[in-house]
Write an enzyme that holds these catalytic residues in place. Structure first.
Site, short mmCIF file in Angstrom:
data_model
loop_
_atom_site.label_atom_id
_atom_site.label_comp_id
_atom_site.label_asym_id
_atom_site.label_seq_id
_atom_site.Cartn_x
_atom_site.Cartn_y
_atom_site.Cartn_z
N GLY A 251 13.73 38.32 5.95
CA GLY A 251 14.13 38.15 4.57
C GLY A 251 13.39 37.00 3.91
N VAL A 252 13.64 36.84 2.60
CA VAL A 252 12.89 35.83 1.85
C VAL A 252 13.33 34.41 2.24
CG1 VAL A 252 14.47 35.91 -0.15
CG2 VAL A 252 12.10 35.17 -0.46
N ASP A 253 14.62 34.23 2.54
CA ASP A 253 15.11 32.87 2.79
C ASP A 253 14.47 32.25 4.04
OD1 ASP A 253 16.77 33.17 0.57
OD2 ASP A 253 18.38 34.06 1.78
N SER A 254 14.49 33.00 5.13
CA SER A 254 13.90 32.42 6.34
C SER A 254 12.38 32.38 6.26
CB SER A 254 14.37 33.19 7.58
OG SER A 254 14.18 34.58 7.43
N CYS B 149 28.37 35.45 15.55
CA CYS B 149 26.95 35.37 15.93
C CYS B 149 26.47 33.93 15.83
CB CYS B 149 26.12 36.28 15.03
SG CYS B 149 24.36 36.19 15.37
N GLY C 56 17.39 30.11 7.64
CA GLY C 56 17.31 30.23 6.19
C GLY C 56 18.68 30.26 5.53
N CYS D 222 24.64 43.50 10.51
CA CYS D 222 23.31 43.90 10.97
C CYS D 222 23.32 45.03 11.98
CB CYS D 222 22.56 42.70 11.53
SG CYS D 222 23.26 42.00 13.03
#
Lengths: 376, 353
Positions: B10-13, B100, B124, B196
């Protein structure tokens, strides 16, 4: 980067690159044509077929079927023989085969064949008696020349003899993809009716391979189309790949004694130094094994972690097989040898290649020992 | 410093990895392979798919950092997926992301961080870590709309000393802008919303994998009278009003789930109200319980904080709400705040009516 994953694929030999070059350039022709451009490609390919046949001790060039690689050769051998004529209804193979063989055999089973997957001993070796016990009339027996993960060399001639003694119309196939570079592989040494090879394990290009098929054996094609390779493998010939394959085979054969001495020396030095540096090292298989393979267990060290640390330290090695995402999967080979998940997860394969010499073995051992030392 | 960046694709990580590089650190990117189908294949939709791992790999390549996929399938199944089903089978509403984080990401992955040759673990998440004279604090993310401190409440001093959350210092639009400036392929990628390991509907997943929650049974009112039937407690959540299949003058809500007897209890809005909740798996960011027990508490990820008192009770902890609360679901986390500081949290074991 000290690359010790030559069993996955190895460096293309300069002779191969040179031999292939014209066929990616002015000799671009499709061999299936009537004009001069085609003729040039066709002549080169048929000459290569003759050379390949000679290297394998084949009786005739047309016993060589060029394929798109080792996997395709295995598929053609097993499915082609299983589906041909409708008579051959049993497939016998070993639990340590490459997936190309195992999955082809399972597919044959789904299509109605009887499948026997024979186990191995704790050193990863197939027993001729076990193969014979599973073999009947009209059986296809497929056992690899040497295992790609552990390097364990299989008693193929004994297996072939035992199998032929167990039934009529038995066909013996061997996947010699991993072995050919360091082990003499001919129709005589393997006592086989079919032999699979892949170029890229020999210093040739990826995407080229062959299946030796003894004259008189009928195969049902698995790839259908224009009828190339006497209908046994359709599709426009990868002429450059075929030239690369055969050149790599020639180089492997002429280089074999030196390879065994030099690369085997590197592997031996690696294991000597590593054994001296580390306590508790376990060797997965004993002799006979491929001279270029070193399959080891480092008790207490996770192979996934070790491989990542080695990568960061500039050493490329492998464990099990990588799945699509790149994660390491449990090795079916080690499982077949009776290894627990925990043991398998601590095992790593180092494989040396034609570019290595004894100094690389020593260097590798020191680097591996340093990383393992940090992880312990 | 060498940073192990958990990259989901994803964009955050992605931006977290880029920021670590910009700050002069060495970066190693990893994706956890957490879930696979019975045939060993990775999911092709939802989060943690082959495509997500591929995005992470491509971003790592663009940033020119090494990248690996780590096999945590067995770990994840044992520590997250099995408890997820067991919680539903016990009538709870679990938050698998918290499990998790507690048991995989900030436990087994954090334990592996040094073995993998790294000094810190970077994710992230939208939350901030502060170090004041060797004491670590966990603060809400700067972007109130994206704050993820709720799912990180279990982090203590030991973890926070080895965790960095660079994205917490930014807003989501800033993160996307940064990704665009760097030309990262994940810059415009939609946020993942799903659990997920569940392809589409978590209920279908549970029906398949945990049959206890799919037993037909009775719907009863708070007096115990049978008012209807259902096809499995999994079709209901605490506080649910629609789809009960029963009609009354006054709206009815699900107030309790009893999967063991396949019973759904419904009641009026007043029946939903609870005065407090008993907690388990309680942890405090500082390590010790706070001196001031008057706290702001979030009982769901997307709930507004409410005032509550933290009390010791029979060796455990109970939160007493200053005003009665509705839809407090056992299994969800109750996370305690003082201002922007996460004080700690725990799992809601039972409600106090």
């Amino acid at each position: 980067m000290l690359y010790l994953d030559h069993a996955a694929t190895t460096v293309v030999r300069p002779e191969v690159r040179e031999a292939m070059a014209p066929f990616a350039d002015e000799a671009f022709g499709n061999p299936s044509g009537i004009h001069g451009v085609s003729r040039r490609a066709k002549n080169a390919m048929e000459e290569a077929r003759e050379r390949a046949a000679a290297l394998l001790g084949a009786a005739a060039p047309l016993e060589i079927v060029f394929t798109g690689g080792g996997t395709e050769a295995d598929n053609l051998a097993i499915l082609g023989a299983a589906l041909a004529g409708g008579a051959r209804r049993r497939v016998v193979t070993s639990a340590i085969e490459h997936e190309a063989v195992l999955e082809s055999a399972r597919f044959a089973e789904r299509l109605g064949c009887e499948l026997h997957v024979v186990g191995v001993d704790r050193y990863g070796r197939v027993t001729p008696r076990d193969i014979a016990a599973a073999t009947g009339d009209e059986t296809i027996v497929s056992v690899m020349t040497a295992n790609n993960e552990t390097g364990a060399i299989q008693p193929l001639a004994e297996i072939a003899n035992a199998a032929r003694g167990a039934g009529r119309g038995v066909l013996v196939h061997t996947d010699a993809v991993q072995a050919f570079i360091s082990v003499e592989v001919t129709t005589a040494t393997t006592s086989s009716d079919m032999i699979s090879l892949a170029a890229h394990k020999l210093g040739g290009p990826k995407g080229a391979g062959l299946l030796y098929v003894r004259d008189g054996i009928t195969l049902e094609p698995v790839i259908h189309g224009g009828g190339q390779e006497l209908g046994r493998r359709s599709g426009t010939h990868n002429v450059a790949g075929i030239i690369g394959l055969v050149t790599a085979m020639e180089q492997s054969v002429s280089d074999r004694e030196d390879f065994r001495r030099r690369v085997g020396g590197a592997r031996n030095r690696f294991e000597e130094v590593l054994s001296a540096e580390l306590d508790g090292l376990e060797f997965t298989v004993d002799e006979p094994r491929l001279v270029q393979h070193s399959h080891l267990r480092f008790p207490g060290v996770q192979s996934e972690t070790l491989l990542i640390r080695l990568d960061q330290a500039g050493v490329a090695a492998a464990a099990g097989s990588a799945c699509h995402s790149g994660a390491i999967e449990m090795s079916h080979v080690l499982a077949a040898m009776g290894a627990s998940d925990a043991v398998a997860a601590e095992s790593v394969r180092f494989s040396f290649g034609w570019v290595n010499d004894v100094a690389d073995g020593e260097d590798a051992a020191k680097r591996v020992a340093a990383v393992v030392g940090e992880l312990k | 410093m060498k940073a192990l960046v958990a990259m989901s694709g994803g964009v955050d990580s992605s931006v977290a990895a880029a920021l670590m590089l910009e700050q002069g650190h060495e970066v190693v990117g990893v994706t956890l392979k957490q879930w696979q189908a019975a045939d060993g294949s990775m999911p092709t939709s939802g989060c943690c798919t082959v495509a997500d791992a591929e995005d992470a790999r491509r971003v790592a390549a663009q940033l020119d950092v090494p990248y690996y996929v780590l096999d945590h399938v067995a770990d994840f199944r044992e520590r997250v997926v099995e408890p997820f089903g067991a919680a539903y089978a016990a009538g709870r509403t679990p938050n698998p992301c918290i499990d998790c984080n507690r048991r995989v990401r900030f436990r087994t992955l954090l334990e592996r961080t040094s073995a993998l040759g790294c000094d810190v673990l970077v994710t992230g998440h939208y939350a901030r870590v502060r170090n004041y004279d060797g004491r670590y604090r966990l603060l809400r993310g700067l972007d109130p709309a994206k704050d993820q401190s709720y799912v990180l409440h279990m982090l203590g001093q030991e973890e926070l000393a080895r965790v960095l959350l660079p994205i917490g210092e930014m807003t989501k639009p800033e993160v996307r802008d940064h990704a665009s400036r760097l030309g990262l392929r994940t810059a415009a990628k939609p946020d993942s919303q799903d659990i997920c390991f569940v392809k589409d509907d978590y209920r279908a997943f549970l029906r398949e994998n945990f049959t206890a929650v799919a037993q037909p049974g009775r719907i009863v009112d708070t007096a115990g009278d049978v008012v209807g039937s259902h096809e499995g407690t999994i079709d209901f959540t605490i506080g649910q009003r629609k789809g009960l299949g029963v009609a009354f003058g006054e709206p009815r809500y699900v107030v309790e789930l009893q999967p063991a007897s396949a019973t759904v209890v419904i009641g009026t809005r007043a029946d939903m109200e609870v005065k407090g909740c008993r907690l388990e798996e309680v942890s405090f960011v500082a390590g010790d319980e706070p001196e001031n027990n008057e706290l702001a508490v979030k009982v769901r990820y997307r709930a507004a904080p409410v005032s509550a008192s933290l009390e010791n009770d029979a060796g455990g902890y109970v939160l007493r709400f200053h005003d009665p609360q509705e839809a407090v679901a056992p299994g969800q986390a109750a996370v305690m705040y003082a201002g922007d500081d996460v004080i700690g949290g725990g799992t809601i074991a039972e409600v106090v009516r």
